[in-house]
Structures are given as C-alpha cells and as structure tokens.
Enzyme design. Structure first.
Site, PDB file in Angstrom:
ATOM      1  N   ASP A 201     -15.836  -6.899  13.462  1.00 18.15           N
ATOM      2  CA  ASP A 201     -16.775  -5.990  12.794  1.00 18.15           C
ATOM      3  C   ASP A 201     -18.127  -6.682  12.697  1.00 18.15           C
ATOM      4  O   ASP A 201     -18.728  -6.761  11.634  1.00 18.15           O
ATOM      5  CB  ASP A 201     -16.248  -5.621  11.404  1.00 18.15           C
ATOM      6  CG  ASP A 201     -17.031  -4.487  10.760  1.00 18.15           C
ATOM      7  OD1 ASP A 201     -17.570  -3.633  11.486  1.00 18.15           O
ATOM      8  OD2 ASP A 201     -17.112  -4.458   9.510  1.00 18.15           O
ATOM      9  N   ASN A 206     -23.198  -8.437   8.603  1.00 18.43           N
ATOM     10  CA  ASN A 206     -22.212  -9.506   8.460  1.00 18.43           C
ATOM     11  C   ASN A 206     -22.741 -10.837   8.998  1.00 18.43           C
ATOM     12  O   ASN A 206     -21.970 -11.731   9.331  1.00 18.43           O
ATOM     13  CB  ASN A 206     -20.903  -9.132   9.161  1.00 18.43           C
ATOM     14  CG  ASN A 206     -20.023  -8.273   8.280  1.00 18.43           C
ATOM     15  OD1 ASN A 206     -20.151  -8.283   7.059  1.00 18.43           O
ATOM     16  ND2 ASN A 206     -19.132  -7.504   8.888  1.00 18.43           N
ATOM     17  N   ASP A 217     -17.302 -12.499   6.686  1.00 18.22           N
ATOM     18  CA  ASP A 217     -16.401 -11.343   6.608  1.00 18.22           C
ATOM     19  C   ASP A 217     -15.618 -11.096   7.897  1.00 18.22           C
ATOM     20  O   ASP A 217     -15.920 -10.187   8.674  1.00 18.22           O
ATOM     21  CB  ASP A 217     -17.164 -10.084   6.216  1.00 18.22           C
ATOM     22  CG  ASP A 217     -16.223  -8.946   5.805  1.00 18.22           C
ATOM     23  OD1 ASP A 217     -14.995  -9.187   5.754  1.00 18.22           O
ATOM     24  OD2 ASP A 217     -16.720  -7.844   5.522  1.00 18.22           O
TER      25      ASP A 217
END
Length: 326
Positions: A201, A206, A217
């Site tokens: 992701d 992030n 993360d």
C-alpha cells in the site's frame, strides 16, 4: 454489515494502558490517537522519555503468523539498511497479547510530507523501492495473502451486493457498469510476474521525508507484482505520469531490474483498488470510526459518482499502456 469478530468497543483507555504496561513500558503521557481506521494506533511518551507508537490490531483480520511475517519483513529491511519502521522486540517477540487484543510497539518517528512533485524525492523513492524489492525477492511470504483478482476484485464485488448504502434507484446501473469494469480488468490481468514481497500500500502518505524517504505502515504487505508498489506515485496527465514513471525507474534500476513488462497492469491495478476500497468501507461501516471519517460514503451522490468513475476507468483500460522513455 461488519467483519466477524469485530470488537474494538472494549478497547478503553484503561485497557490500552494496561496492555502497554504488561510488556514493561510505562506511559507518562496521554495516548494521542493517530490517523488510522483499520487498526487503533496511539502515540505516547514513556517513563524513559522516549516516544512510542502502539498499534492494536483489528480482531480477525490477520492471523498471528501473518502479522509476524510482516514484522520479520520489516526487520529484514532494517537489517539491509532500508529506511523502514520496524516493531520493537521484547522477550523475543514483536507481537503481544492482552485480554483478547493483539498489539505491537514501534519507535515514534517524525518527518515531513513526501512531495509528490519533487523530482529528486521521486527518484529517491524509486531507488529505495528497488532496495525493498531486492530484499522482497529473496523469498515469498508463506502465510500472508497474494495480490490477486479474488481478494481484490471478486470478493469485493460480492461484498458490495450486501452494501445497504447503495441507493435503490441506481443499483441496476451501478452493478451493470461495475461488472463491465470487472470483465475488462479480468481480460487484461496476467500473472506471469515474479512473486515478491511488497509494501502493498505504498502511496505517498505512507512515506515520511527526513534526509530521505522513510517507509511506514506495512500492514497490507503481501506477495504480488512489483509494479503495485510503483504505480500509486503516478498522477496527473499522461505526460506527467510518463515523466514520473521515468524518474522512478531511474532510481529503481540502481538496485533492481525495472518491471517494464508489468506496465500493462497499472490500469487494471487502479481498477482493483477502486473496487476494493468501496468494499472495504462497506465492510467496516459498523465501526463508528468510519461514518465519522467518511460521511460522504453514505450520500447518494457518492454512489452516483462511482458510476461515472467506472466508465472513466473502462476508458483508461482501453487506452495504450504507459511506456518508459526510449
């Protein structure tokens, strides 16, 4: 509609403090809630004057084995001098249990926002993604899921059939256009790519910027195609995206072979993310944090706009794939 085993209501401040103290860390400040919806994440200062972050995992989402694989991957990256935030290990483990909840502790780190229009920063991100994938290619995950059509397209499509928020007046059109999009994605999807461990992701939020990028993360880390960690940095016009892609590739090639044969997956992956995101919000809607954070999800105009978004994504799928500059 909610996930089986959902149970954050018992995670009171007292319960959180007791959990943290059970591993020998004693908060001296209050717990500051950080921007997280899937899990519950808090920052605090302990009696050693250090700042920490505690993450309480959503019940029933990942198994212990899957979480520990995430933690081990982060530590493997740290050992390879890749700038990521790995969980703390105490008494030989990084995953702790307290009264039915699972949690992990991390050092609290700061940094500036990654600048999506800064070419030097984009190239540096490409360079470090090449290093992440160099480590990730050493071996696949055994417990964590693979990035595929079933988990990110077909299962979300099924979940949306139970979404009570879709207005009755547009359901027929909504699902008809959704199914056309699903068919188009399925036709263009291929799996002849090396299976490597991904961030999963890796969007600009992030990444923190210090002297360089700091990746945070890894909650959605999984096996998949390398391009999944790259395409989320592409935005704007086609010309903008070509320039961004070329800059990412310049950095990436310093450590890994750039996956040019996966460029045709960018628009299918964009479509997968669109469908998966809607289903994720629908499945989490009974969690009080979600209606507060995403009130527009319950509005008819949101669902009407998705019908147009499906058509736009269908057009993007039919356009020529991005290519690298010669």
């Amino acid at each position: 509609m909610t996930e089986p085993g959902f149970d954050f209501h018992a995670l009171t401040p007292e319960h959180q403090l007791d959990a943290i103290e059970s591993v020998g860390i004693y908060p001296q400040s209050g717990l500051l809630a950080l921007n997280s919806y899937e899990n519950r994440v808090y920052q605090f200062v302990a009696d050693d004057s250090k700042r920490y972050v505690v993450k309480f995992y959503r019940p029933a989402r990942w198994t212990d084995e899957q979480i520990l694989e995430e933690h081990a991957f982060c530590q493997e990256l740290v050992d390879a001098e890749v700038p990521v935030v790995a969980p703390l290990v105490r008494d030989g483990t990084s995953l702790f249990h307290f009264n039915g909840y699972r949690f992990a502790l991390f050092p609290s780190v700061g940094g500036r926002n990654f600048e999506v229009d800064n070419w030097d920063q984009i190239e540096a991100v490409g360079r470090y993604l090449g290093r992440i994938h160099q480590v990730g290619a050493a071996r696949p995950f055994q417990a964590r899921a693979r990035f595929d059509l079933d988990t990110h397209l077909y299962q979300p499509r099924q979940a949306l059939t139970h979404a009570s928020l879709i207005p009755d007046g547009i359901k027929t059109t909504f699902f008809s256009d959704l199914d056309r999009l699903i068919d188009a994605i399925s036709e263009r999807w291929h799996t002849n790519w090396p299976i490597i461990r991904l961030h999963g992701d890796c969007h600009p939020s992030n990444i923190l910027w210090r002297d360089g990028p700091l990746f945070v993360d890894f909650d959605d880390t999984r096996n998949g195609p390398a391009i999944q960690d790259l395409w989320l940095f592409l935005n704007g016009s086609r010309a903008d995206q070509l320039a961004q892609l070329d800059t990412l590739a310049d950095g990436y090639r310093e450590f890994s072979e750039f996956p040019a044969d996966q460029l045709q997956l960018i628009e299918p992956l964009r479509g997968l993310r669109m469908v998966h995101y809607m289903a994720w919000l629908a499945k989490r809607w009974q969690d009080p944090a979600f209606p507060r954070a995403f009130p527009w999800f319950a509005e008819a105009k949101y669902w009407e706009s998705q019908v147009l978004a499906f058509k736009e994504q269908l057009a993007a799928l039919q356009a020529p794939s991005l290519t690298l500059y010669p």
